[in-house]
Scaffold this active site. Structure first.
Site, mmCIF file in Angstrom:
data_model
loop_
_atom_site.group_PDB
_atom_site.id
_atom_site.type_symbol
_atom_site.label_atom_id
_atom_site.label_comp_id
_atom_site.label_asym_id
_atom_site.label_seq_id
_atom_site.Cartn_x
_atom_site.Cartn_y
_atom_site.Cartn_z
ATOM 1 N N LYS A 42 1.459 9.478 13.062
ATOM 2 C CA LYS A 42 1.589 10.934 13.133
ATOM 3 C C LYS A 42 2.449 11.344 14.328
ATOM 4 O O LYS A 42 2.114 12.251 15.077
ATOM 5 C CB LYS A 42 0.205 11.569 13.221
ATOM 6 C CG LYS A 42 -0.683 11.243 12.020
ATOM 7 C CD LYS A 42 -2.038 11.912 12.108
ATOM 8 C CE LYS A 42 -2.985 11.115 12.965
ATOM 9 N NZ LYS A 42 -4.357 11.643 12.981
ATOM 10 N N CYS A 43 3.580 10.696 14.483
ATOM 11 C CA CYS A 43 4.465 10.872 15.633
ATOM 12 C C CYS A 43 5.819 11.371 15.142
ATOM 13 O O CYS A 43 6.203 11.108 14.004
ATOM 14 C CB CYS A 43 4.605 9.511 16.328
ATOM 15 S SG CYS A 43 5.843 9.383 17.618
ATOM 16 N N GLY A 44 6.533 12.060 15.987
ATOM 17 C CA GLY A 44 7.877 12.500 15.623
ATOM 18 C C GLY A 44 8.818 11.343 15.327
ATOM 19 O O GLY A 44 9.824 11.509 14.649
#
Length: 159
Positions: A35-37
């Site tokens: 759930k990271c850019g």
């Protein structure tokens, strides 16, 4: 001299796996987050894996929740997310810490072999370590370095 082959890591089911099983292969070891850019890097990682796996290249993914809680609590959710959204077929392992006193011993070794620009600590998700066929860490890449930008370094080690 210690190499990455001297370490055991936990598989997603909790069983230990010896990295000796990857002896003779070029490895890219990555701390990941779902759930990271930077999560879209999974796409390029899988493309590299598809392109070079038959030449002796392996990617080892280690989910990490140390940076703004960007990983699922349950490792099964992580694996499912990676497979459904990015078609990940390279080995993913149990969730680990990469920094601090509870850091996984493999990542402690990786950081000792190749420090970052300003410190040994890993600053964010998707820090990548390139390992030669003898288990030696040859390069460390920043989280923002896309997998496609390191393809030529991988090719050199596969020759």
């Amino acid at each position: 001299m210690t190499t990455v082959y001297d370490f055991n890591v936990k598989k997603t089911n909790g069983e230990l796996k010896s990295l000796k099983d990857f002896q003779g292969k070029t490895l890219l070891i990555v701390n990941t987050a779902s759930k990271c850019g930077l999560t879209p890097q999974f796409k390029e990682l899988q493309e590299l894996y598809n392109k070079y796996q038959q030449d002796g290249f392996e990617i080892l993914g280690f989910p990490c929740d140390q940076f703004n809680n960007q990983e699922f609590e349950d490792i099964k959710e992580t694996v499912q997310f990676c497979q459904l959204n990015y078609g990940i077929s390279f080995p993913m392992f149990a969730k680990i810490n990469v920094n601090g006193e509870n850091a996984d011993p493999l990542f402690t070794h990786l950081k000792e072999q190749k420090s970052g620009v300003f410190s040994k600590n890993i600053k964010w998700n998707f820090t990548k370590f390139l390992v030669d066929r003898h288990g030696n860490v040859v390069e460390r890449y920043a989280p923002t370095t896309t997998p496609s930008r390191i393809e030529s370094d991988i090719e050199k080690l596969l020759k």
